[in-house]
Design a protein around this motif. Sequence first.
Motif, PDB file in Angstrom:
ATOM      1  N   ALA A 160     -30.359 -23.222  -3.060  1.00 54.11           N
ATOM      2  CA  ALA A 160     -29.129 -23.977  -3.325  1.00 54.11           C
ATOM      3  C   ALA A 160     -29.184 -25.387  -2.741  1.00 54.11           C
ATOM      4  O   ALA A 160     -28.751 -26.348  -3.381  1.00 54.11           O
ATOM      5  CB  ALA A 160     -27.928 -23.216  -2.767  1.00 54.11           C
ATOM      6  N   GLU A 164     -29.268 -28.958  -5.018  1.00 55.55           N
ATOM      7  CA  GLU A 164     -28.346 -30.081  -4.876  1.00 55.55           C
ATOM      8  C   GLU A 164     -29.100 -31.399  -4.744  1.00 55.55           C
ATOM      9  O   GLU A 164     -28.721 -32.407  -5.356  1.00 55.55           O
ATOM     10  CB  GLU A 164     -27.456 -29.865  -3.646  1.00 55.55           C
ATOM     11  CG  GLU A 164     -26.416 -30.956  -3.443  1.00 55.55           C
ATOM     12  CD  GLU A 164     -25.540 -30.706  -2.232  1.00 55.55           C
ATOM     13  OE1 GLU A 164     -24.722 -31.589  -1.903  1.00 55.55           O
ATOM     14  OE2 GLU A 164     -25.664 -29.632  -1.609  1.00 55.55           O
ATOM     15  N   ASN A 195     -29.662 -15.001 -15.008  1.00 53.24           N
ATOM     16  CA  ASN A 195     -29.154 -15.262 -13.663  1.00 53.24           C
ATOM     17  C   ASN A 195     -29.464 -16.685 -13.216  1.00 53.24           C
ATOM     18  O   ASN A 195     -28.623 -17.360 -12.609  1.00 53.24           O
ATOM     19  CB  ASN A 195     -29.737 -14.256 -12.672  1.00 53.24           C
ATOM     20  CG  ASN A 195     -29.226 -12.852 -12.896  1.00 53.24           C
ATOM     21  OD1 ASN A 195     -28.153 -12.657 -13.460  1.00 53.24           O
ATOM     22  ND2 ASN A 195     -29.999 -11.852 -12.480  1.00 53.24           N
ATOM     23  N   GLY A 198     -27.308 -19.283 -15.084  1.00 48.72           N
ATOM     24  CA  GLY A 198     -25.949 -19.250 -14.542  1.00 48.72           C
ATOM     25  C   GLY A 198     -25.851 -19.972 -13.214  1.00 48.72           C
ATOM     26  O   GLY A 198     -24.881 -20.707 -12.958  1.00 48.72           O
ATOM     27  N   ARG A 199     -26.850 -19.786 -12.368  1.00 44.27           N
ATOM     28  CA  ARG A 199     -26.860 -20.451 -11.064  1.00 44.27           C
ATOM     29  C   ARG A 199     -26.962 -21.963 -11.211  1.00 44.27           C
ATOM     30  O   ARG A 199     -26.263 -22.719 -10.534  1.00 44.27           O
ATOM     31  CB  ARG A 199     -28.035 -19.924 -10.234  1.00 44.27           C
ATOM     32  CG  ARG A 199     -28.139 -20.509  -8.827  1.00 44.27           C
ATOM     33  CD  ARG A 199     -29.153 -19.742  -8.007  1.00 44.27           C
ATOM     34  NE  ARG A 199     -30.503 -19.909  -8.487  1.00 44.27           N
ATOM     35  CZ  ARG A 199     -31.337 -20.869  -8.051  1.00 44.27           C
ATOM     36  NH1 ARG A 199     -30.916 -21.745  -7.146  1.00 44.27           N
ATOM     37  NH2 ARG A 199     -32.561 -20.954  -8.515  1.00 44.27           N
ATOM     38  N   LYS A 201     -26.105 -23.784 -13.829  1.00 43.71           N
ATOM     39  CA  LYS A 201     -24.906 -24.337 -14.467  1.00 43.71           C
ATOM     40  C   LYS A 201     -23.731 -24.487 -13.494  1.00 43.71           C
ATOM     41  O   LYS A 201     -22.807 -25.272 -13.753  1.00 43.71           O
ATOM     42  CB  LYS A 201     -24.516 -23.487 -15.679  1.00 43.71           C
ATOM     43  CG  LYS A 201     -25.404 -23.753 -16.895  1.00 43.71           C
ATOM     44  CD  LYS A 201     -24.905 -23.035 -18.115  1.00 43.71           C
ATOM     45  CE  LYS A 201     -25.646 -23.502 -19.369  1.00 43.71           C
ATOM     46  NZ  LYS A 201     -25.332 -24.900 -19.725  1.00 43.71           N
ATOM     47  N   LYS A 202     -23.759 -23.746 -12.397  1.00 42.27           N
ATOM     48  CA  LYS A 202     -22.736 -23.925 -11.378  1.00 42.27           C
ATOM     49  C   LYS A 202     -22.939 -25.223 -10.603  1.00 42.27           C
ATOM     50  O   LYS A 202     -22.012 -25.724  -9.964  1.00 42.27           O
ATOM     51  CB  LYS A 202     -22.747 -22.741 -10.406  1.00 42.27           C
ATOM     52  CG  LYS A 202     -22.257 -21.441 -11.016  1.00 42.27           C
ATOM     53  CD  LYS A 202     -22.332 -20.307 -10.009  1.00 42.27           C
ATOM     54  CE  LYS A 202     -21.866 -18.993 -10.630  1.00 42.27           C
ATOM     55  NZ  LYS A 202     -21.980 -17.867  -9.664  1.00 42.27           N
ATOM     56  N   ALA A 203     -24.164 -25.772 -10.684  1.00 38.47           N
ATOM     57  CA  ALA A 203     -24.497 -26.974  -9.916  1.00 38.47           C
ATOM     58  C   ALA A 203     -24.504 -28.247 -10.753  1.00 38.47           C
ATOM     59  O   ALA A 203     -24.586 -29.347 -10.210  1.00 38.47           O
ATOM     60  CB  ALA A 203     -25.869 -26.806  -9.252  1.00 38.47           C
ATOM     61  N   THR A 204     -24.413 -28.127 -12.085  1.00 39.02           N
ATOM     62  CA  THR A 204     -24.498 -29.310 -12.936  1.00 39.02           C
ATOM     63  C   THR A 204     -23.824 -29.070 -14.280  1.00 39.02           C
ATOM     64  O   THR A 204     -23.716 -27.928 -14.740  1.00 39.02           O
ATOM     65  CB  THR A 204     -25.974 -29.697 -13.185  1.00 39.02           C
ATOM     66  OG1 THR A 204     -26.042 -30.870 -14.016  1.00 39.02           O
ATOM     67  CG2 THR A 204     -26.735 -28.579 -13.870  1.00 39.02           C
ATOM     68  N   ASP A 205     -23.382 -30.156 -14.897  1.00 37.48           N
ATOM     69  CA  ASP A 205     -22.840 -30.092 -16.259  1.00 37.48           C
ATOM     70  C   ASP A 205     -23.915 -30.390 -17.299  1.00 37.48           C
ATOM     71  O   ASP A 205     -23.645 -30.351 -18.504  1.00 37.48           O
ATOM     72  CB  ASP A 205     -21.697 -31.095 -16.414  1.00 37.48           C
ATOM     73  CG  ASP A 205     -20.478 -30.720 -15.592  1.00 37.48           C
ATOM     74  OD1 ASP A 205     -20.243 -29.508 -15.392  1.00 37.48           O
ATOM     75  OD2 ASP A 205     -19.765 -31.636 -15.127  1.00 37.48           O
TER      76      ASP A 205
END
Length: 273
Positions: A160, A164, A195, A198-199, A201-205
């Motif tokens: 994670a 970032e 998985n 999904g991970r 996509k939670k950090a970027t558009d």
Amino acid sequence: MSRLQAKFADLKAQGRSGLVTFVTAGDPDMATATELVKGLPGAGADVIEIGMPFTDPMADGPAIQAANIRALAGGATLQKTLDLVRDFRRSDDTTPIVLMGYFNPIYSRGVDKFVKDAKDAGADGLIVVDTPAEEDDELCLPARAAGLDFIRLITPTTDAKRLETVMTNTGGFVYYVSVNGITGAGSATEDAVTNAVGRIKKATDLPVAVGFGIRTPEQAAAVAKVADAAVVGSAIIQRIETSLKDGKATAGTVENALSLVRDLAAGVRGARK
């Protein structure tokens, strides 16, 4: 809106995933490679990734390494690669082109000159695998300033915190490498890809494209169900190789590769129906 932004917006509007195809500039010769690149959109490629031939493609497996050797033996250069892009743009002003390669030839040409020349030729983005985020001022930031998206690779081992960092200056799309190792090595499970996407996509558009290990229309379709694009390279390169005679192009070389692209595109386009 850039070509990459426009393409992924169009794909989203159509409710489908895209197909990103990789070929090496100059493989097996520049004329054949140019004909192949020009035929990719009609065969169903949504984005074209073009490899810039290099003597030491460390992230690539045997198939793409061999393509680099063939291209260089045939006289391929960075300038001729840019000329290929410029030639393509004379008849196609919409299909995004991403140049993939390594920093050494870019450094030798001069970063500022390269990014200007690449943009002027009609390239839309860069994937340069040996330039870490900590060195963004070397190439990433000059590329972005010139109007080129800098596309980063995310791997199964990217945690994670690292994700970032990597996302800070990434543009165009995110390229998820679904297996650890070199291109053409193994395939990830569908659950693992789901998985991972999904991970990310939670950090970027940004759109997420998945590559490495996709060889068949069925595998491409499975990826297309969860990702914004499937990336196929080694399988196409191997199709080129199987059509050669004594290392040279034959009458069937281009069609042999394009037939696979058509099959892959059908798999991708039917994935969400």
